[in-house]
Write an enzyme that holds these catalytic residues in place. Structure first.
Site, PDB file in Angstrom:
ATOM      1  N   SER A 186       0.866  -1.164  -0.179  1.00  0.00           N
ATOM      2  CA  SER A 186       0.016   0.131  -0.069  1.00  0.00           C
ATOM      3  C   SER A 186       0.941   1.455  -0.066  1.00  0.00           C
ATOM      4  O   SER A 186       0.263   2.460  -0.183  1.00  0.00           O
ATOM      5  CB  SER A 186      -0.858   0.071   1.124  1.00  0.00           C
ATOM      6  OG  SER A 186      -0.226  -0.059   2.366  1.00  0.00           O
ATOM      7  N   HIS A 214      -5.559  -4.550  -1.024  1.00  0.00           N
ATOM      8  CA  HIS A 214      -5.357  -3.511  -2.228  1.00  0.00           C
ATOM      9  C   HIS A 214      -5.662  -4.061  -3.584  1.00  0.00           C
ATOM     10  O   HIS A 214      -5.747  -3.072  -4.642  1.00  0.00           O
ATOM     11  CB  HIS A 214      -4.288  -2.848  -1.967  1.00  0.00           C
ATOM     12  CG  HIS A 214      -4.171  -1.896  -0.755  1.00  0.00           C
ATOM     13  ND1 HIS A 214      -5.008  -0.591  -0.750  1.00  0.00           N
ATOM     14  CD2 HIS A 214      -3.858  -1.927   0.417  1.00  0.00           C
ATOM     15  CE1 HIS A 214      -4.802  -0.131   0.398  1.00  0.00           C
ATOM     16  NE2 HIS A 214      -4.149  -0.786   1.231  1.00  0.00           N
ATOM     17  N   LYS A 244     -12.320  -2.117   1.280  1.00  0.00           N
ATOM     18  CA  LYS A 244     -11.629  -1.231   0.273  1.00  0.00           C
ATOM     19  C   LYS A 244     -12.514  -1.054  -0.902  1.00  0.00           C
ATOM     20  O   LYS A 244     -13.474  -0.190  -1.105  1.00  0.00           O
ATOM     21  CB  LYS A 244      -9.965  -1.524   0.194  1.00  0.00           C
ATOM     22  CG  LYS A 244      -9.410  -1.312   1.448  1.00  0.00           C
ATOM     23  CD  LYS A 244      -7.934  -1.590   1.472  1.00  0.00           C
ATOM     24  CE  LYS A 244      -7.433  -1.257   2.729  1.00  0.00           C
ATOM     25  NZ  LYS A 244      -6.596  -2.306   3.423  1.00  0.00           N
TER      26      LYS A 244
END
Ligand code: PLP
Length: 401
Positions: A186, A214, A244
């Site tokens: 990230s 992610h 996310k």
């Protein structure tokens, strides 16, 4: 009356953080987390959320949550193994497995929770875990919950991983050995070298564990980093988050049926923490349906990311070696980086500074995450502001090289 030793501990440490400029003041949003956010009665272009596809505010998810709220109520009422498992939870897990192309999946209350649950359910004394040095905090904590030996390897350094794997295996000291990595890192937006990791794992009989928080919804036509490399049948644990790109909250493990069966009887957050509220589960299902039906949002995300990165590059900024929509804008000096972020804020852009100790000294950066929900006008406006702040702060901003 507070304990004097506690008060002394808190005061000393808070003071030290403040003096070092490491005390984080939390910003409060006056409304939802979309491409434009409102803070201190001001509107800002938001480049700091993980709401990659803009689903956190999507009408279809809101509608699904509302419907479930009225049918099932607010809370699940119990842990999954007592009677907190509703048909919605089962539907979500079936859809997650299909999405990830695995036999089965298990959902948890968060991605963080999921790493607390899954690693310690299988790793024990006499085992070893090879962990990338840049792995997420929840992986580090998840490893700590086991009695296994944790061995860190250099970030994405496959020669180092091979060496550690060989040494661990040849020592004869360990029963099971696991390799754990983030799918997408990230801070720099780089992708784990999964084909090489799988090869090393096959050579030394390693259990493979990929936390794709992610990457899910972003890479591999939405299914994530493992799918991106065509390795869906080669990774033992595929971890994902629903917090996310999916836009809601939750985490999951996708893998073989036996693994999921085991996690359902052994993983502690599943057994001892109340099930995810039904409305949340319904929203996650709606998000998965959207991702399964169309690649429109992913395409928008990637084109926005390319557009924004290109814009920053043209302004003379370094954007590092990102391979994903996480776009670092490397400023260099820590103080300058913090100042840059503050000036962006003053001018109408919300983009967080990331500095030592989160990243090494001298490569402080502003981390940008444009989403599918940003319009070209918003990105253009953000770039104009970047250019203005760069001029304003002046020299030294070409750093990072
Ligand atoms: C964000 C993140 C998590 C935590 O996920 P939540 O659902 O927010 O708890 C776990 N692992 C990685 C790699 C992450 O980036």
């Amino acid at each position: 009356m507070s304990s004097p030793s506690l008060l002394a501990y808190l005061r000393n440490n808070l003071e030290e953080l403040k003096q070092k400029g490491l005390y984080n003041e939390i910003q409060v949003l006056q409304g939802g987390n979309g491409p434009i956010i409102r803070i201190q009665d001001r509107e800002l272009i938001n480049l700091s959320s993980n709401n990659y596809l803009g689903l956190a505010g999507d009408e279809r998810l809101i509608h699904a949550a509302e419907k479930a709220l009225h049918k099932y109520g607010v809370g699940a009422g119990a842990v999954r193994t007592i009677n907190g498992t509703m048909d919605l939870h089962e539907e979500l897990e079936t859809k997650l497995a299909k999405f990830k192309q695995t036999e089965a999946a298990i959902a948890y209350q968060s991605g963080f929770n999921c790493n607390m649950a899954a690693i310690s359910a299988v790793m024990e004394a006499g085992d070893a875990i090879l962990s990338d040095e840049l792995n997420h905090a929840s992986i580090i904590d998840g490893c700590r919950l086991t009695k296994a030996k944790v061995i860190r390897y250099k970030h994405s350094d496959m020669a180092n991983l091979e060496l550690q794997a060989r040494t661990a295996r040849e020592s004869g000291q360990y029963n099971k050995i696991m390799v754990i990595t983030d799918g997408v890192f990230s801070m720099d937006g780089d992708i784990a070298k999964l084909p090489e990791i799988v090869e090393i794992a096959e050579r030394y009989d390693l259990i493979t564990y990929v936390d794709d928080a992610h990457g899910s919804g972003v890479l591999g036509k939405g299914a994530g980093t493992v799918k991106h490399f065509g390795l869906s049948d080669k990774i033992d644990f595929q971890i994902g988050t629903l917090s996310k790109a999916i836009g809601v909250v939750g985490g999951y493990v996708a893998g073989r049926r036996e693994l999921i069966d085991w996690l359902k009887v052994r993983s502690r957050p599943f057994l001892f923490s109340t099930a995810t509220p039904p409305a949340i589960v319904a929203a996650c299902i709606a998000a998965l349906d959207i991702l399964t039906d169309s690649a429109e949002l992913q395409e928008k995300l990637w084109s926005n990311a390319a557009y924004f990165r290109n814009g920053l590059t043209q302004l003379g900024f370094q954007t590092g070696h990102t391979e994903t929509p996480i776009i670092p804008c490397i400023i260099g000096d820590e103080v300058l980086t913090q100042q840059f972020s503050r000036e962006l804020f003053e001018a109408g852009v919300y983009a967080k500074a990331i500095v030592f100790p989160t990243v090494p000294k001298g490569v402080g950066r502003i981390r940008n995450m444009p989403t599918a929900a940003h319009t070209t006008e918003m990105l253009d406006q953000a770039l104009v502001i970047y250019e203005r702040v760069k001029k304003q702060i002046g020299v030294g901003v070409s750093a990072g090289v």
